[in-house]
Design a protein around this motif. Structure first.
Motif, PDB file in Angstrom:
ATOM      1  N   UNK A 276      33.096  54.984  44.084  1.00  7.21           N
ATOM      2  CA  UNK A 276      33.368  53.812  44.807  1.00  7.21           C
ATOM      3  C   UNK A 276      32.212  52.659  44.540  1.00  7.21           C
ATOM      4  N   UNK A 277      30.939  53.068  44.337  1.00  7.87           N
ATOM      5  CA  UNK A 277      29.719  52.351  43.949  1.00  7.87           C
ATOM      6  C   UNK A 277      30.290  51.223  42.793  1.00  7.87           C
ATOM      7  N   UNK A 278      31.023  52.326  41.887  1.00  2.06           N
ATOM      8  CA  UNK A 278      31.252  51.640  40.445  1.00  2.06           C
ATOM      9  C   UNK A 278      32.516  50.423  40.765  1.00  2.06           C
ATOM     10  N   UNK A 279      33.536  50.902  41.444  1.00  2.00           N
ATOM     11  CA  UNK A 279      34.759  50.443  41.713  1.00  2.00           C
ATOM     12  C   UNK A 279      34.608  49.036  42.693  1.00  2.00           C
ATOM     13  N   UNK A 280      33.664  49.399  43.725  1.00  2.00           N
ATOM     14  CA  UNK A 280      33.709  48.245  44.799  1.00  2.00           C
ATOM     15  C   UNK A 280      32.910  47.107  44.044  1.00  2.00           C
ATOM     16  N   UNK A 281      32.002  47.428  43.149  1.00  2.00           N
ATOM     17  CA  UNK A 281      31.318  46.180  42.507  1.00  2.00           C
ATOM     18  C   UNK A 281      32.373  45.678  41.692  1.00  2.00           C
ATOM     19  N   UNK A 282      33.276  46.160  40.989  1.00  2.00           N
ATOM     20  CA  UNK A 282      34.346  45.563  40.311  1.00  2.00           C
ATOM     21  C   UNK A 282      35.066  44.649  41.238  1.00  2.00           C
ATOM     22  N   UNK A 283      35.489  45.245  42.203  1.00  2.00           N
ATOM     23  CA  UNK A 283      36.542  44.536  43.264  1.00  2.00           C
ATOM     24  C   UNK A 283      35.772  43.281  43.950  1.00  2.00           C
ATOM     25  N   UNK A 284      34.249  43.490  43.983  1.00  2.00           N
ATOM     26  CA  UNK A 284      33.662  42.461  44.703  1.00  2.00           C
ATOM     27  C   UNK A 284      33.592  41.314  43.801  1.00  2.00           C
ATOM     28  N   UNK A 285      33.235  41.720  42.417  1.00  2.00           N
ATOM     29  CA  UNK A 285      33.036  40.521  41.486  1.00  2.00           C
ATOM     30  C   UNK A 285      34.725  39.833  41.372  1.00  2.00           C
ATOM     31  N   UNK A 286      35.697  40.556  41.233  1.00  2.00           N
ATOM     32  CA  UNK A 286      37.106  39.882  41.241  1.00  2.00           C
ATOM     33  C   UNK A 286      37.151  38.978  42.437  1.00  2.00           C
ATOM     34  N   UNK A 287      37.157  39.622  43.528  1.00  2.00           N
ATOM     35  CA  UNK A 287      37.337  38.733  44.676  1.00  2.00           C
ATOM     36  C   UNK A 287      36.443  37.482  44.885  1.00  2.00           C
ATOM     37  N   UNK A 288      35.267  37.627  44.438  1.00  5.62           N
ATOM     38  CA  UNK A 288      34.299  36.473  44.567  1.00  5.62           C
ATOM     39  C   UNK A 288      34.717  35.361  43.468  1.00  5.62           C
ATOM     40  N   UNK A 289      35.620  35.764  42.312  1.00 10.12           N
ATOM     41  CA  UNK A 289      35.872  34.719  41.386  1.00 10.12           C
ATOM     42  C   UNK A 289      37.132  34.003  41.679  1.00 10.12           C
ATOM     43  N   UNK A 290      37.828  34.454  42.823  1.00  7.27           N
ATOM     44  CA  UNK A 290      39.205  33.846  43.137  1.00  7.27           C
ATOM     45  C   UNK A 290      39.128  33.014  44.346  1.00  7.27           C
ATOM     46  N   UNK A 291      39.281  31.703  44.106  1.00  7.27           N
ATOM     47  CA  UNK A 291      39.295  30.779  45.131  1.00  7.27           C
ATOM     48  C   UNK A 291      40.769  30.725  45.912  1.00  7.27           C
ATOM     49  N   UNK A 292      41.535  31.263  45.226  1.00  7.37           N
ATOM     50  CA  UNK A 292      43.085  31.539  45.760  1.00  7.37           C
ATOM     51  C   UNK A 292      43.244  32.615  46.835  1.00  7.37           C
ATOM     52  N   UNK A 293      41.922  33.360  46.926  1.00  6.89           N
ATOM     53  CA  UNK A 293      42.403  34.578  47.897  1.00  6.89           C
ATOM     54  C   UNK A 293      41.229  34.292  49.179  1.00  6.89           C
ATOM     55  N   UNK A 294      41.420  35.088  50.033  1.00  7.01           N
ATOM     56  CA  UNK A 294      40.638  35.174  51.384  1.00  7.01           C
ATOM     57  C   UNK A 294      40.698  36.726  51.611  1.00  7.01           C
ATOM     58  N   UNK A 295      39.312  36.925  52.210  1.00  8.76           N
ATOM     59  CA  UNK A 295      39.358  38.583  52.320  1.00  8.76           C
ATOM     60  C   UNK A 295      38.042  38.740  53.330  1.00  8.76           C
ATOM     61  N   UNK A 355      42.927  44.923  37.719  1.00  4.19           N
ATOM     62  CA  UNK A 355      42.506  43.590  38.369  1.00  4.19           C
ATOM     63  C   UNK A 355      42.790  42.326  37.338  1.00  4.19           C
ATOM     64  N   UNK A 356      42.761  42.979  36.092  1.00  8.36           N
ATOM     65  CA  UNK A 356      43.087  41.840  35.028  1.00  8.36           C
ATOM     66  C   UNK A 356      44.484  41.480  35.241  1.00  8.36           C
ATOM     67  N   UNK A 357      45.436  42.064  35.363  1.00  8.91           N
ATOM     68  CA  UNK A 357      46.954  41.945  35.373  1.00  8.91           C
ATOM     69  C   UNK A 357      46.963  41.025  36.723  1.00  8.91           C
ATOM     70  N   UNK A 358      46.127  41.450  37.750  1.00 11.74           N
ATOM     71  CA  UNK A 358      46.506  40.947  39.114  1.00 11.74           C
ATOM     72  C   UNK A 358      45.947  39.184  38.909  1.00 11.74           C
ATOM     73  N   UNK A 359      44.690  39.284  38.235  1.00 10.37           N
ATOM     74  CA  UNK A 359      44.214  37.771  37.852  1.00 10.37           C
ATOM     75  C   UNK A 359      45.321  37.033  37.184  1.00 10.37           C
ATOM     76  N   UNK A 360      46.034  37.578  36.205  1.00  9.29           N
ATOM     77  CA  UNK A 360      46.921  36.855  35.564  1.00  9.29           C
ATOM     78  C   UNK A 360      48.222  36.393  36.351  1.00  9.29           C
ATOM     79  N   UNK A 361      48.746  37.234  37.218  1.00 12.08           N
ATOM     80  CA  UNK A 361      49.759  36.888  38.070  1.00 12.08           C
ATOM     81  C   UNK A 361      49.242  35.864  39.150  1.00 12.08           C
ATOM     82  N   UNK A 362      48.041  35.967  39.445  1.00 11.38           N
ATOM     83  CA  UNK A 362      47.651  34.962  40.539  1.00 11.38           C
ATOM     84  C   UNK A 362      47.412  33.719  39.754  1.00 11.38           C
TER      85      UNK A 362
END
Length: 367
Positions: A276-295, A355-362
């Motif tokens: 979870x430490x590793x994966x939460x960091x990846x998700x946190x970075x992804x969400x912080x990079x997305x202005x089109x998402x709220x969380x 997450x890469x594919x999610x970013x592409x779809x967004x």
């Protein structure tokens, strides 16, 4: 079988999320699950040797109940074993509810918590954990919803689907409200051991509370279906008698393996937290990079973002799956259609690819 039966129109009770989860196409990048990455038998030293088809477990396998009690600050006489946390929750409903009673259930929420109440003829009354409040547990909302008919208040800690912890003071106040109305509080803690907040169980004290959990979500041992309820001794008697009717006893094979798992639980817990430490960091970075998402930040194994300006993310989730073989859970299954649930307890490389594919779809238009 008639066409009516095939399309489900004569099914009395349904859990739409679970039906979807069991029938959806297989995903290459599965971000829909909420479990920790499954263990192998090699992660459970002595597992092969522990498998046996015999053992006394009429009211639960004693070594397992003693291990649960020791781990969670209870007595074995307060433990009822069950088939996973869902089975434990069902036993609570079976023991406490009668036709005409009312159950207060949070919204957004996990749909089997609604369907089970209906099976016993109880009404489900909702109280909201809103996005605007950070999915906080608000005793005032419970106070406005409670009535003389209320027999049970149901809370998930951390929240499913939001991943947000319940405040200790809020739990205490809800327990006080329940006592005033001769009701009980069911606290579903299935994700709690995977968080840094496991010590918060100390806030849940008193016979008004029943706590349910399992080895399913937090330890990568979902196939064992090793669940339990911790309650007062008086309620435990009622829960065990309910199990007599529901399924009699558990699987002795699974309960023996569950008892063995408790001998290695600290190591399995460390494994889960590292993932979870590793994966939460990846998700946190992804969400912080997305202005089109709220969380809202999560402490669990899932997060529940929404796409700005989108009222229903279902079409987006379907397109994501069809075009990229990447799965997330549409928020409509939790009565929050603008959202989608993203799980990050699994394989790190699959998460990265998803997450890469999610970013592409967004980027292509998240609508």
């Amino acid at each position: 079988m008639t066409e009516q039966t095939l399309n489900g129109s004569d099914v009395r009770y349904r859990a739409p999320y679970l039906e979807w989860a069991k029938t959806r196409p297989s995903a290459e990048f599965d971000l829909a699950g909420s479990n920790i990455l499954p263990c192998s038998l090699d992660d459970l030293p002595g597992g092969r040797e522990a498998i046996a088809l015999w053992g006394a477990n009429d009211n639960g396998y004693a070594p397992l109940m003693e291990a649960i009690a020791a781990r969670y600050g209870a007595q074995a006489s307060q433990v009822t074993t069950a088939s996973g946390t869902s089975g434990a929750n069902f036993l609570v409903y079976a023991a406490l509810l009668s036709p005409g009673d009312a159950v207060l259930v949070e919204r957004p929420g996990y749909d089997p918590l609604l369907g089970a109440a209906r099976m016993f003829g109880a009404a489900t009354i909702r109280f909201d954990r809103t996005f605007e409040s950070g999915f906080a547990l608000d005793p005032d909302r419970v106070r406005r919803a409670i009535s003389p008919r209320t027999k049970l208040i149901v809370v998930t800690h951390p929240h499913n689907p939001g991943g947000v912890a319940a405040d200790a003071g809020a739990l205490h106040e809800i327990g006080r409200l329940a006592e005033q109305h001769a009701a009980h509080v069911l606290v579903d803690e299935v994700y709690l051991d995977a968080t840094p907040l496991a010590s918060s169980r100390g806030a849940i004290r008193g016979d008004v509370f029943l706590r349910t959990s399992s080895l399913t979500k937090s330890y990568g041992l979902s196939s064992l279906r090793c669940g339990w309820v911790i309650a007062s001794e008086a309620l435990t008697y009622r829960l065990r008698r309910a199990r007599d009717i529901v399924d009699g006893t558990g699987s002795i094979v699974a309960e023996r393996l569950g008892a063995l798992a408790f001998q290695h639980l600290d190591r399995l817990n460390a494994r889960a937290h590292q993932i979870l430490r590793t994966n939460a960091h990846l998700v946190g970075e992804f969400l912080a990079s997305r202005r089109d998402l709220e969380w809202v930040p999560s402490v669990g194994t899932v997060v529940f973002p929404r796409i700005r300006g989108v009222n229903d993310a279902s079409a987006f989730a379907e397109r994501l799956m069809n075009d990229t073989r990447t799965a997330v859970v549409p928020g409509r299954f939790f009565e929050a259609p603008a959202h989608f649930r993203l799980g990050y307890g699994g394989d790190t490389e699959k998460l990265r690819g998803g997450l890469e594919r999610l970013a592409g779809a967004l980027d292509a238009g998240g609508r």
